[in-house]
Structure formats: structure tokens, C-alpha cells
Design an enzyme around this catalytic site. Structure first.
Site, PDB file in Angstrom:
ATOM      1  N   ASP A  13       0.903  -1.209  -0.030  1.00 49.11           N
ATOM      2  CA  ASP A  13       0.027   0.056   0.170  1.00 49.11           C
ATOM      3  C   ASP A  13       1.104   1.142   0.169  1.00 49.11           C
ATOM      4  OD1 ASP A  13      -2.523   1.255   0.076  1.00 49.11           O
ATOM      5  OD2 ASP A  13      -2.172   1.590   2.371  1.00 49.11           O
ATOM      6  N   ASP A  15      -0.263   4.970   1.124  1.00 52.87           N
ATOM      7  CA  ASP A  15      -0.517   5.973   2.350  1.00 52.87           C
ATOM      8  C   ASP A  15      -0.680   4.953   3.448  1.00 52.87           C
ATOM      9  OD1 ASP A  15      -0.990   8.246   0.666  1.00 52.87           O
ATOM     10  OD2 ASP A  15      -2.758   7.391   0.009  1.00 52.87           O
ATOM     11  N   ASP A 209      -0.942  -0.933   5.835  1.00 51.40           N
ATOM     12  CA  ASP A 209      -1.424  -0.387   7.352  1.00 51.40           C
ATOM     13  C   ASP A 209      -2.945  -0.413   7.918  1.00 51.40           C
ATOM     14  OD1 ASP A 209      -2.099   1.535   5.239  1.00 51.40           O
ATOM     15  OD2 ASP A 209      -2.576   2.974   7.094  1.00 51.40           O
TER      16      ASP A 209
END
Length: 260
Positions: A13, A15, A209
Site C-alpha cells: 500500500d 499511504d 497499514d
């Protein structure tokens, strides 16, 4: 439990993993450099459909992360690929920005508000009442409803912003039609990404995250999963979920040495 194959490909990922609020996460540059120097297949993924891969390449370059355009995979690209496979050469009414409209143009779709095959909802900085009304009427008239991703809120300097999932819920309430979400946690986005780099889930890993999107998508696609604690999900929240990541690490800096 069967032992997993060595990791030969990486999906990550963007961000919360490589960057946070426009600032690179310490170790992200070393991780990308290690991937490129070792010729390891990899993709940087994002559910954000606003930007084209070229836009994202430029944004990442400005903060010192050199990710080639070909190594960026967005929910807009995954949505376009899905539509191209489902109904080649079709038509769509689109609510979104350049990342989505460009992806649909590139597969030969015609963007129209006259009897489109699909209404495609993506991220945009300005959701207009007129556009939403048009989408609702077209869906009521028989257009199929697609949304790039289910994220309900997005970040901004001023606080949370309503995102694609929230706007999709509004349209669903008005039409009774649920959209098909292409982006994470739909493993379809992961599998299409793996196919784009010629990788196999059994020897690939997903870094994210968020437990609810990144880890779930990687798990359902059959990949090894790494949760980093530099973004949305905090260490104390992991056990709330009925599934677990393969490994929890503090940040992507802890994974540099895992790249062969």
C-alpha cells in the site's frame, strides 16, 4: 500448517506504508531501492482513484521515492480492467477525476450520460448534487453500478472527508442498488495486480497499514501479509479482527532485509 514459499514479489500500500501525510516513512526509500536493485517484481497499490500512475509517480518522486509508472496500481486501473473483461468497448457515466476517466478512455470506453452500460463512481474532490442525481436516475433506468473502492472517509489537513464508500451508500439508499466495489479489500484488485507483474500469490507478500482493507485483501488473495504500524491500524487493535496478518512490524524499515 504448510510452510510458505519464499517471497519473490511484493505488493505494498502507499499511504500509511511508504508515506504519511505527504512525508516519506523512514525506510521507505531504502525498501524501494532494494526492490529495484534486486529486480524484484513489485507494485505500489492505492485505493485512491483520483490520480493517474504518472501523477502518483511525480508525487512520490517529489518526496524521494522513485517508483516507476509501471509499478503503480490503482483502483481506477483495476476497475477499468474489470470492465474491459466484463463488457469490452462499453459505455459509462463516470463520477471521478483524471485517474478514473483516463483509465476508462485507455480501454476504449465511451463516457456518456445517455443510456450507459455502467455508472462508475470514484473519488473526486467535489461531488456535485447534479452529478449524483444523474447517477441515481441512470441506475434506476438500468445502468449497472460500479464503485472503485469502499473507503468511507479520506484524510485532509482539515480532517476527514467523505470518500467513495460514503457517496456510494447515498446512491444505494436512493436506488436500492448496491455497487460492485473493485478496490481493496476485494481480492480481485490484488489478483489483477499480481497478473500485471507476472507474480503468483503463493510466493508474494502484501504490506499494508489497515487490517480491514490491506491485510484482508492480501489474505483473501492467498498472499503472505505484513501489517505496519505507521498508518491506520494500531497494535492494540489487531486482536479485534477475526483474522490476523502473517507478521506485524513497526514500519517498512523492518522489511528491507526481507527483500532477496
Amino acid at each position: 500448517m504448510a510452510e510458505r514459499k519464499p517471497i519473490e514479489s511484493w505488493l505494498t500500500d502507499m499511504d500509511g506504508v511508504l508515506m504519511h501525510e505527504g512525508i516519506p516513512v523512514p525506510g521507505a526509500d531504502a525498501f524501494i531501492k532494494r526492490l529495484r536493485e534486486s529486480d524484484t517484481p513489485f507494485l505500489v497499490l492505492t485505493n485512491n482513484s483520483i490520480y493517474t500512475p504518472r501523477d502518483l509517480h511525480a508525487r512520490l518522486s517529489r518526496i524521494g521515492l522513485d517508483v516507476p509508472v509501471a509499478n503503480i496500481w490503482t483502483s481506477a486501473l483495476a476497475s477499468a480492467q474489470f470492465l474491459d473483461e466484463q463488457r469490452p468497448g462499453g459505455t459509462a457515466y463516470v463520477i471521478g477525476e483524471a485517474g478514473l476517466t483516463t483509465a476508462l478512455h485507455d480501454i476504449g470506453y465511451v463516457l456518456t450520460d445517455v443510456e450507459p452500460d455502467y455508472v462508475v463512481l470514484g473519488e473526486t474532490r467535489t461531488y456535485s448534487f447534479e452529478a449524483l442525481t444523474k447517477a441515481i436516475r441512470l441506475i434506476n433506468d438500468g445502468a449497472r453500478f460500479i464503485a472503485t473502492n469502499p473507503d468511507e472517509i479520506g484524510p485532509s489537513a482539515e480532517g476527514a472527508l467523505p470518500a467513495t464508500g460514503s457517496v456510494a451508500a447515498l446512491i444505494t439508499k436512493a436506488t436500492g442498488q448496491e455497487p460492485y466495489f473493485v478496490g481493496k479489500p476485494n481480492p480481485l484488485m490484488m489478483r489483477s495486480g499480481l497478473n500485471a507483474i507476472g507474480a503468483h500469490s503463493e510466493s508474494s507478500a502484501m504490506i499494508g497499514d489497515r487490517m480491514d482493507t490491506d491485510v484482508r485483501a492480501g489474505l483473501e488473495a492467498g498472499m503472505e501479509t505484513f501489517l505496519v504500524l505507521t498508518g491506520v491500524t494500531k497494535a492494540g487493535e489487531v486482536d479485534r479482527y477475526p483474522y490476523r496478518p502473517s507478521t506485524v512490524v513497526d514500519s517498512i524499515a523492518d522489511l528491507v532485509e526481507r527483500v532477496a
